[in-house]
Design a protein around this motif. Structure first.
Motif, PDB file in Angstrom:
ATOM      1  N   ILE A   1     -10.299  -4.383   7.066  1.00 51.41           N
ATOM      2  CA  ILE A   1      -9.657  -3.465   6.138  1.00 51.41           C
ATOM      3  C   ILE A   1     -10.736  -2.515   5.609  1.00 51.41           C
ATOM      4  O   ILE A   1     -11.804  -2.967   5.184  1.00 51.41           O
ATOM      5  CB  ILE A   1      -9.016  -4.234   4.970  1.00 51.41           C
ATOM      6  CG1 ILE A   1      -7.965  -5.200   5.498  1.00 51.41           C
ATOM      7  CG2 ILE A   1      -8.439  -3.286   3.937  1.00 51.41           C
ATOM      8  CD1 ILE A   1      -7.488  -6.199   4.466  1.00 51.41           C
ATOM      9  N   PRO A   2     -10.503  -1.201   5.644  1.00 54.92           N
ATOM     10  CA  PRO A   2     -11.533  -0.234   5.228  1.00 54.92           C
ATOM     11  C   PRO A   2     -11.634  -0.091   3.700  1.00 54.92           C
ATOM     12  O   PRO A   2     -11.219   0.910   3.124  1.00 54.92           O
ATOM     13  CB  PRO A   2     -11.084   1.064   5.888  1.00 54.92           C
ATOM     14  CG  PRO A   2      -9.589   0.932   5.964  1.00 54.92           C
ATOM     15  CD  PRO A   2      -9.323  -0.540   6.196  1.00 54.92           C
ATOM     16  N   VAL A   3     -12.183  -1.079   3.058  1.00 59.33           N
ATOM     17  CA  VAL A   3     -12.326  -1.061   1.602  1.00 59.33           C
ATOM     18  C   VAL A   3     -13.479  -0.117   1.231  1.00 59.33           C
ATOM     19  O   VAL A   3     -14.589  -0.263   1.750  1.00 59.33           O
ATOM     20  CB  VAL A   3     -12.596  -2.479   1.064  1.00 59.33           C
ATOM     21  CG1 VAL A   3     -12.848  -2.457  -0.426  1.00 59.33           C
ATOM     22  CG2 VAL A   3     -11.431  -3.401   1.407  1.00 59.33           C
ATOM     23  N   PRO A   4     -13.240   0.858   0.347  1.00 56.67           N
ATOM     24  CA  PRO A   4     -14.314   1.770  -0.060  1.00 56.67           C
ATOM     25  C   PRO A   4     -15.518   1.005  -0.621  1.00 56.67           C
ATOM     26  O   PRO A   4     -15.366   0.073  -1.407  1.00 56.67           O
ATOM     27  CB  PRO A   4     -13.660   2.637  -1.140  1.00 56.67           C
ATOM     28  CG  PRO A   4     -12.199   2.576  -0.841  1.00 56.67           C
ATOM     29  CD  PRO A   4     -11.964   1.184  -0.310  1.00 56.67           C
TER      30      PRO A   4
ATOM     31  N   THR B   1     -14.080  -9.605  13.861  1.00 60.44           N
ATOM     32  CA  THR B   1     -13.676  -8.321  13.300  1.00 60.44           C
ATOM     33  C   THR B   1     -14.891  -7.405  13.192  1.00 60.44           C
ATOM     34  O   THR B   1     -16.024  -7.870  13.118  1.00 60.44           O
ATOM     35  CB  THR B   1     -13.035  -8.471  11.908  1.00 60.44           C
ATOM     36  OG1 THR B   1     -14.011  -8.966  10.992  1.00 60.44           O
ATOM     37  CG2 THR B   1     -11.838  -9.387  11.946  1.00 60.44           C
ATOM     38  N   THR B   2     -14.600  -6.113  13.178  1.00 62.84           N
ATOM     39  CA  THR B   2     -15.650  -5.118  12.951  1.00 62.84           C
ATOM     40  C   THR B   2     -15.163  -4.133  11.904  1.00 62.84           C
ATOM     41  O   THR B   2     -13.956  -3.955  11.705  1.00 62.84           O
ATOM     42  CB  THR B   2     -15.993  -4.329  14.232  1.00 62.84           C
ATOM     43  OG1 THR B   2     -14.841  -3.598  14.654  1.00 62.84           O
ATOM     44  CG2 THR B   2     -16.466  -5.234  15.348  1.00 62.84           C
ATOM     45  N   THR B   3     -16.110  -3.503  11.260  1.00 64.81           N
ATOM     46  CA  THR B   3     -15.761  -2.416  10.355  1.00 64.81           C
ATOM     47  C   THR B   3     -15.345  -1.212  11.202  1.00 64.81           C
ATOM     48  O   THR B   3     -15.649  -1.134  12.399  1.00 64.81           O
ATOM     49  CB  THR B   3     -16.941  -2.075   9.437  1.00 64.81           C
ATOM     50  OG1 THR B   3     -18.132  -1.930  10.221  1.00 64.81           O
ATOM     51  CG2 THR B   3     -17.160  -3.173   8.404  1.00 64.81           C
ATOM     52  N   GLN B   4     -14.644  -0.266  10.586  1.00 63.12           N
ATOM     53  CA  GLN B   4     -14.095   0.871  11.336  1.00 63.12           C
ATOM     54  C   GLN B   4     -15.151   1.747  11.994  1.00 63.12           C
ATOM     55  O   GLN B   4     -14.842   2.475  12.932  1.00 63.12           O
ATOM     56  CB  GLN B   4     -13.224   1.725  10.418  1.00 63.12           C
ATOM     57  CG  GLN B   4     -11.903   1.083  10.130  1.00 63.12           C
ATOM     58  CD  GLN B   4     -10.952   2.037   9.449  1.00 63.12           C
ATOM     59  OE1 GLN B   4     -11.359   2.890   8.662  1.00 63.12           O
ATOM     60  NE2 GLN B   4      -9.673   1.891   9.737  1.00 63.12           N
TER      61      GLN B   4
END
Length: 127
Positions: free
Chosen positions: A78-81, A47-50
């Motif tokens: 998942i784009p968690v703040p 997985t990668t961050t957005q």
């Protein structure tokens, strides 16, 4: 026994060469630290961050001998703040005789902050 081996790393820029290089280094380090062969692997999820979309990190596995037949899938985190940016995570599912305590999960770059208790430098110093 089937076990999971986790790993993560970061890059400085959303750049194809950086993403491929970092993913390759991570997977090679995971293999070295756990002593398995590509033939032991059931599958790999990456997985990668957005903020990373310049390359598929799975392409790095094509550069590692023996990984051409390993099933690999890429996905987005998942784009968690407030979460770690420019991060590549890897989960390798494999057959091994090792116990969960014997598995060495690998965290490189800024990803050592995700699990400092499992970072290579901390494990080596605590041995």
């Amino acid at each position: 026994m089937v076990r999971g081996v986790r790993g993560a790393t970061t890059v400085n820029h959303n750049n194809e060469n950086e993403i491929i290089s970092a993913a390759k280094e991570l997977v090679e380090t995971m293999e070295k630290e756990n002593g398995y062969l590509p033939a032991d692997i059931s599958h790999i999820i990456i997985t990668t961050t957005q903020d990373l979309n310049a390359a598929f990190p799975a392409a790095a596995l094509r550069k590692i001998k023996g990984y051409d037949l390993v099933p690999v899938m890429c996905a987005q985190e998942i784009p968690v703040p407030g979460s770690l940016e420019k991060c590549i995570r890897v989960m390798i599912t494999l057959n091994t005789d090792k116990t969960q305590q014997e598995i060495n999960h690998v965290y490189l770059g800024n990803a050592i902050h995700l699990r400092p208790d499992l970072a290579l430098t901390n494990r080596v110093n605590s041995r």
